[in-house]
Every structure is written in structure tokens, then in C-alpha cells.
Design an enzyme around this catalytic site. Structure first.
Site, PDB file in Angstrom:
ATOM      1  N   HIS A  53       0.805  -1.232   0.000  1.00  0.00           N
ATOM      2  CA  HIS A  53       0.000   0.000   0.000  1.00  0.00           C
ATOM      3  C   HIS A  53       0.835   1.277   0.000  1.00  0.00           C
ATOM      4  O   HIS A  53       0.297   2.373  -0.110  1.00  0.00           O
ATOM      5  CB  HIS A  53      -0.925   0.035   1.219  1.00  0.00           C
ATOM      6  CG  HIS A  53      -0.210   0.321   2.500  1.00  0.00           C
ATOM      7  ND1 HIS A  53       0.434  -0.643   3.227  1.00  0.00           N
ATOM      8  CD2 HIS A  53      -0.008   1.478   3.170  1.00  0.00           C
ATOM      9  CE1 HIS A  53       0.989  -0.099   4.290  1.00  0.00           C
ATOM     10  NE2 HIS A  53       0.746   1.190   4.286  1.00  0.00           N
TER      11      HIS A  53
HETATM   12  C1  UD1 Z   1      -2.081   5.746   5.462  1.00  0.00           C
HETATM   13  C2  UD1 Z   1      -0.784   6.347   6.005  1.00  0.00           C
HETATM   14  C3  UD1 Z   1       0.318   5.308   5.934  1.00  0.00           C
HETATM   15  C4  UD1 Z   1      -0.081   4.028   6.625  1.00  0.00           C
HETATM   16  C5  UD1 Z   1      -1.416   3.537   6.075  1.00  0.00           C
HETATM   17  C6  UD1 Z   1      -1.900   2.342   6.856  1.00  0.00           C
HETATM   18  C7  UD1 Z   1      -0.529   8.762   5.607  1.00  0.00           C
HETATM   19  C8  UD1 Z   1       0.165   9.783   4.814  1.00  0.00           C
HETATM   20  N1  UD1 Z   1      -0.363   7.475   5.198  1.00  0.00           N
HETATM   21  O1  UD1 Z   1      -1.856   5.443   4.101  1.00  0.00           O
HETATM   22  O2  UD1 Z   1       1.478   5.817   6.574  1.00  0.00           O
HETATM   23  O3  UD1 Z   1       0.905   3.058   6.398  1.00  0.00           O
HETATM   24  O4  UD1 Z   1      -2.393   4.578   6.198  1.00  0.00           O
HETATM   25  O5  UD1 Z   1      -2.796   1.588   6.124  1.00  0.00           O
HETATM   26  O6  UD1 Z   1      -1.179   9.062   6.560  1.00  0.00           O
HETATM   27  N2  UD1 Z   1      -9.217   4.402   1.247  1.00  0.00           N
HETATM   28  C9  UD1 Z   1     -10.456   3.803   1.192  1.00  0.00           C
HETATM   29  N3  UD1 Z   1     -11.058   3.488   2.373  1.00  0.00           N
HETATM   30  C10 UD1 Z   1     -10.501   3.742   3.579  1.00  0.00           C
HETATM   31  C11 UD1 Z   1      -9.259   4.351   3.619  1.00  0.00           C
HETATM   32  C12 UD1 Z   1      -8.627   4.670   2.446  1.00  0.00           C
HETATM   33  O7  UD1 Z   1     -11.009   3.555   0.113  1.00  0.00           O
HETATM   34  O8  UD1 Z   1     -11.112   3.406   4.621  1.00  0.00           O
HETATM   35  C13 UD1 Z   1      -8.551   4.709  -0.026  1.00  0.00           C
HETATM   36  C14 UD1 Z   1      -8.911   6.078  -0.606  1.00  0.00           C
HETATM   37  O9  UD1 Z   1      -8.892   5.949  -2.007  1.00  0.00           O
HETATM   38  C15 UD1 Z   1      -7.734   6.927  -0.158  1.00  0.00           C
HETATM   39  C16 UD1 Z   1      -6.586   5.940  -0.209  1.00  0.00           C
HETATM   40  O10 UD1 Z   1      -7.143   4.710   0.185  1.00  0.00           O
HETATM   41  O11 UD1 Z   1      -7.522   8.034  -1.002  1.00  0.00           O
HETATM   42  C17 UD1 Z   1      -5.423   6.309   0.689  1.00  0.00           C
HETATM   43  O12 UD1 Z   1      -5.855   6.458   2.045  1.00  0.00           O
HETATM   44  P1  UD1 Z   1      -5.007   7.364   3.058  1.00  0.00           P
HETATM   45  O13 UD1 Z   1      -5.547   7.225   4.414  1.00  0.00           O
HETATM   46  O14 UD1 Z   1      -4.882   8.739   2.527  1.00  0.00           O
HETATM   47  O15 UD1 Z   1      -3.558   6.761   2.968  1.00  0.00           O
HETATM   48  P2  UD1 Z   1      -3.076   5.254   3.128  1.00  0.00           P
HETATM   49  O16 UD1 Z   1      -2.500   4.813   1.824  1.00  0.00           O
HETATM   50  O17 UD1 Z   1      -4.157   4.452   3.736  1.00  0.00           O
HETATM   51  N1  UDP Z   2      -3.519  -5.637   8.884  1.00  0.00           N
HETATM   52  C1  UDP Z   2      -4.752  -6.251   9.019  1.00  0.00           C
HETATM   53  N2  UDP Z   2      -5.414  -6.631   7.880  1.00  0.00           N
HETATM   54  C2  UDP Z   2      -4.900  -6.459   6.631  1.00  0.00           C
HETATM   55  C3  UDP Z   2      -3.629  -5.830   6.527  1.00  0.00           C
HETATM   56  C4  UDP Z   2      -2.978  -5.424   7.661  1.00  0.00           C
HETATM   57  O1  UDP Z   2      -5.235  -6.445  10.121  1.00  0.00           O
HETATM   58  O2  UDP Z   2      -5.559  -6.822   5.649  1.00  0.00           O
HETATM   59  C5  UDP Z   2      -2.816  -5.188  10.103  1.00  0.00           C
HETATM   60  C6  UDP Z   2      -1.426  -5.742  10.250  1.00  0.00           C
HETATM   61  O3  UDP Z   2      -1.448  -7.014  10.856  1.00  0.00           O
HETATM   62  C7  UDP Z   2      -0.766  -4.678  11.106  1.00  0.00           C
HETATM   63  C8  UDP Z   2      -1.408  -3.412  10.619  1.00  0.00           C
HETATM   64  O4  UDP Z   2      -2.641  -3.794  10.018  1.00  0.00           O
HETATM   65  O5  UDP Z   2      -1.076  -4.856  12.466  1.00  0.00           O
HETATM   66  C9  UDP Z   2      -0.512  -2.766   9.610  1.00  0.00           C
HETATM   67  O6  UDP Z   2      -1.211  -1.813   8.893  1.00  0.00           O
HETATM   68  P1  UDP Z   2      -0.714  -1.256   7.486  1.00  0.00           P
HETATM   69  O7  UDP Z   2       0.108  -2.260   6.785  1.00  0.00           O
HETATM   70  O8  UDP Z   2      -1.931  -0.753   6.801  1.00  0.00           O
HETATM   71  O9  UDP Z   2       0.133   0.034   7.913  1.00  0.00           O
HETATM   72  P2  UDP Z   2       1.662   0.307   8.291  1.00  0.00           P
HETATM   73  O10 UDP Z   2       2.031  -0.574   9.408  1.00  0.00           O
HETATM   74  O11 UDP Z   2       2.470   0.100   7.063  1.00  0.00           O
HETATM   75  O12 UDP Z   2       1.659   1.747   8.657  1.00  0.00           O
END
Ligand code: UD1
Ligand code: UDP
Length: 373
Positions: free
Chosen positions: A215
Site C-alpha cells: 500500500h
Molecule cells: C495511510 C498512512 C500510511 C499508513 C497507512 C496504513 C498517511 C500519509 N499514510 O496510508 O502511513 O501506512 O495509512 O494503512 O497518513 N481508502 C479507502 N477506504 C478507507 C481508507 C482509504 O477507500 O477506509 C482509499 C482512498 O482511495 C484513499 C486511499 O485509500 O484516497 C489512501 O488512504 P489514506 O488514508 O490517505 O492513505 P493510506 O494509503 O491508507
Molecule cells: N492488517 C490487518 N489486515 C490487513 C492488513 C494489515 O489487520 O488486511 C494489520 C497488520 O497485521 C498490522 C497493521 O494492520 O497490524 C498494519 O497496517 P498497514 O500495513 O496498513 O500500515 P503500516 O504498518 O504500514 O503503517
């Protein structure tokens, strides 16, 4: 009952918004609940909002319901951070916390740090001191600013403490607590063993599949990097079936199909994730949290990046870096990881041994009681 701020009634305002923060808060909130004299209020920024990215964690991990959800949702960095900042400023003024508690490095973390600092409300940061030394990563900016605005910094590793010291942040307000995600893995694995049958549901044999998650913005917003990852996981699936719970960000960017050996599924809840990680033969990921969980479960990991904040896992041979430059390089790293399994047992407490949340709660209670005189 943990030693606490017995004669006072202090409020810790916890700000969470993204999936990994719910996992971390699950164990710290539980520890705070046993500190006398401390009341925790949870504010959800709404950064993640799909049920599979948010509510499932509150339900499964028994996290207290947020008192407030700011509903910030998705947007550009500026728009999302600003939306959360506006909501949190209002919340902090109204709720008057003694300290604001934040996790990790997301835009929710940054907005909470800015809101607290501008209102002169103390800030505590869990996962302080992590650095990728790559300023093009949005998370690096978020964690750097948050650390420099924090009054209490909970560092998960020795390397994190050293990173802070190099930036001039040192002293008794830095506490090396270990990593709360290890606590979460220890606490919830047993529950997951009882409640999750995801391997059977997916029809994968335990110990004979790779688990992948992708992601990171630099991997999925770049069309070439994403197509290299699709190709690499597709090639890997000729050796080992691949299970890929797909982050919504990645799903929205995909322009090509995976080979049939890659099982693409919706994001799973944490209890299913514990099973998928614990029984994988290999983990391939760009997630910070999943790298650590792979280590916890003794599963070799390939990280689809050119650097990681968890360098000790690479140095120990538990994790290897394979940036999405070409598919062959990633597949070679995966095959090599499958061939040479390091001694996980010998380093099992490298990131803590399950007492990090208790240490954080204890330090918060001490800090509050010192301030209350
Ligand atoms: C965010 C964090 C990242 C973290 C990740 C965990 C920032 C800059 N990034 O990235 O550090 O590792 O969360 O997962 O804060 N979206 C949905 N549904 C949701 C959430 C997101 O559809 O419930 C989609 C939307 O298209 C959105 C995109 O995901 O634009 C990105 O979501 P966003 O929260 O901005 O960043 P992450 O990639 O999730
Ligand atoms: N995780 C989860 N379901 C998923 C993917 C991740 O429960 O489908 C959990 C994972 O075990 C960990 C956390 O989400 O505890 C990590 O989140 P993510 O990879 O989105 O973010 P990051 O750690 O890179 O910020």
C-alpha cells in the site's frame, strides 16, 4: 492495578485514524484503563473509514468506542491534514486534555501534533525516533515533525533512541519501551487461534503460501513500480500460492491483473491477519507493521522498499529489502529468503517482549503525576 496518578483525574486524549493505529491503541488503551486517576478519551480522525479498515478493529480488539469521529476521510495530504487539524483543534479546546497521545506517522499523527503544539497541550508519541532517512516519504515528514513537537517520546528500539539523539532530542523524556505491536501480536494470537479459520476458508495449506500486502504510496501511486510488483507476485505464485489482502489505495490504482495463483482478497480483520501471518512460509510486504509481525511469528520477510525504519530486522537476516525496480530481483529475494531461514528464536526479544504498552501507561501516569505536583 498499575501505579498511577492516584489523587488526580487526568485526561489522556488519544488520537487514532488509520489501521495500524487501532492495533497499537488496542494494547495501550487496555494498559491505560488500569491506571488509577487517568481517563482516556479516544478521538478517531476518520482517515480510514471502510468497515474493513476501521470498525472491524474496534469490534475484534475490544477498543473503547471513540468519543468523537471527525470524519475527515480521504484527500490530498494538505486537505486531509487540514481537515483533521481543524476538527482536533476544536476537540482539544473543548475536552481540555492533560496530554495528547499519538501513534506512528500518518497524517492523523501530524495533525494531532500540530493541533496540540499550537494549543500548548503536551504531546506524547508512541513509535518515536523511527527514520527511513527518505524525506520523499510522507511518513518521514510526519514522524520527524511529531517527534520534534513531543514532550514525551516512546521509542520502540535502540536505533530509534539513537536517531532522536542525533537530532538533539535526548533526556529523561525519551523512554525506550519496545514495540507495542509485539504486545498486540502476543495478546491476540491466542484469540485468533480460537476464532479465525481463514486458512481453511481460503483453501491454503498452513506453512505453504506467501502472504503479501502492498500500500506504500511510492509503490502503488507509481504505475511502473506497481506493475513490477504485480509481475513479481504473479511469478512467485508459480512457486508458492500468494494471499494478498488488498489495501483500498492499491485496489484503486491497479491497472493489470495478477496471475491466478495470487488470491486477491479484501483487507482482513486483525484476527484473520494473525493467522495469515503466523502460518505463512514467507511474507512480502511494504507495511511497517507487517514486517515486525513477520519477525514475531518467525516468518522470513521480503520488504518491497529500498529502506526500512526497522533496520535491525534486516541486519539480523530476518528481513531483506527488494525495491520494486524489476520483478526478477524481487522473486530472487523471495526464493533466497525461503532457502536461508535465520535463527528467529535467538533474537525473539529484539523489539520487546510484550510489556511495552504497560511501560507506556506507567510513564504517562508518572509524567502526569509529576506535572500535577
Ligand atoms: C495511510 C498512512 C500510511 C499508513 C497507512 C496504513 C498517511 C500519509 N499514510 O496510508 O502511513 O501506512 O495509512 O494503512 O497518513 N481508502 C479507502 N477506504 C478507507 C481508507 C482509504 O477507500 O477506509 C482509499 C482512498 O482511495 C484513499 C486511499 O485509500 O484516497 C489512501 O488512504 P489514506 O488514508 O490517505 O492513505 P493510506 O494509503 O491508507
Ligand atoms: N492488517 C490487518 N489486515 C490487513 C492488513 C494489515 O489487520 O488486511 C494489520 C497488520 O497485521 C498490522 C497493521 O494492520 O497490524 C498494519 O497496517 P498497514 O500495513 O496498513 O500500515 P503500516 O504498518 O504500514 O503503517
Amino acid at each position: 492495578m498499575a501505579e498511577g496518578a492516584k489523587s488526580m483525574d487526568a485526561t489522556v486524549l488519544t488520537v487514532v485514524g488509520a489501521r495500524p493505529q487501532f492495533v497499537k491503541a488496542a494494547v495501550v488503551s487496555k494498559a491505560l484503563a488500569s491506571c488509577a486517576g487517568i481517563k482516556e478519551i479516544i478521538v478517531h480522525t476518520g482517515q480510514h473509514y471502510d468497515a474493513a479498515m476501521s470498525q472491524v478493529f474496534f469490534d475484534e480488539l475490544d477498543i473503547p468506542a471513540p468519543q468523537l469521529n471527525l470524519g475527515a476521510g480521504s484527500g490530498s495530504h494538505g486537505a486531509q491534514t487540514a481537515q483533521i487539524l481543524i476538527g482536533l483543534e476544536e476537540a482539544i479546546i473543548r475536552l481540555k486534555p492533560d496530554i495528547v497521545l499519538v501513534y506512528g506517522d500518518t497524517n492523523s499523527t501530524l495533525a494531532a501534533a500540530l493541533a496540540s503544539a499550537k494549543l500548548n497541550v503536551p504531546l506524547a508519541h508512541v513509535e518515536a525516533g523511527l527514520r527511513s532517512f527518505d524525506r520523499s516519504m510522507p511518513e518521514e515528514i510526519n514522524r520527524y515533525i511529531t517527534d520534534h513537537l513531543s514532550q514525551l517520546l516512546f521509542a520502540p528500539s535502540d536505533a530509534a533512541v539513537e536517531n532522536l539523539a542525533r537530532e538533539g532530542i535526548a533526556g529523561p523524556h525519551i523512554v525506550r519501551t519496545g514495540d507495542v505491536m509485539i504486545d498486540a501480536s502476543m495478546k491476540f494470537k491466542e484469540i485468533s487461534d480460537r476464532r479465525s479459520n481463514i486458512c481453511a476458508r481460503l483453501g491454503v495449506d498452513k506453512g505453504s503460501y506467501a502472504l503479501a500486502t502492498v500500500h506504500r504510496a511510492s509503490n502503488v501511486d507509481d504505475e511502473i513500480a506497481l506493475s513490477v510488483i504485480v509481475q513479481a507476485l504473479s511469478e512467485l505464485s508459480q512457486t508458492l500460492p500468494v494471499v494478498l489482502p488488498l489495501h483500498p489505495r492499491t485496489r484503486a490504482r491497479l491497472r493489470c491483473d495478477f496471475a491466478p495463483g495470487v488470491k486477491v482478497i479484501e483487507p482482513v480483520g486483525y484476527l484473520d491477519m494473525c493467522q495469515l501471518e503466523a502460518h505463512a512460509e514467507l511474507v512480502v510486504t511494504d507495511s511497517g507493521g507487517v514486517q515486525k509481525e513477520a519477525f514475531f511469528y518467525g516468518v522470513p520477510c521480503v520488504t518491497l522498499r529500498s529502506q526500512t525504519e526497522w533496520g535491525e530486522l534486516v541486519a539480523g537476516g530476518f528481513n531483506r529489502l527488494a525495491p520494486p525496480v524489476n520483478a526478477r530481483g524481487i522473486v530472487s529475494a523471495c526464493l533466497e529468503a525461503l532457502r536461508s531461514i535465520p535463527d528467529f528464536a535467538g533474537a525473539s526479544d529484539l523489539l520487546g517482549c510484550g510489556d511495552s504498552a504497560a511501560a507506556i501507561a506507567r510513564e504517562l501516569a508518572h509524567w502526569i503525576s509529576r506535572r500535577h505536583g
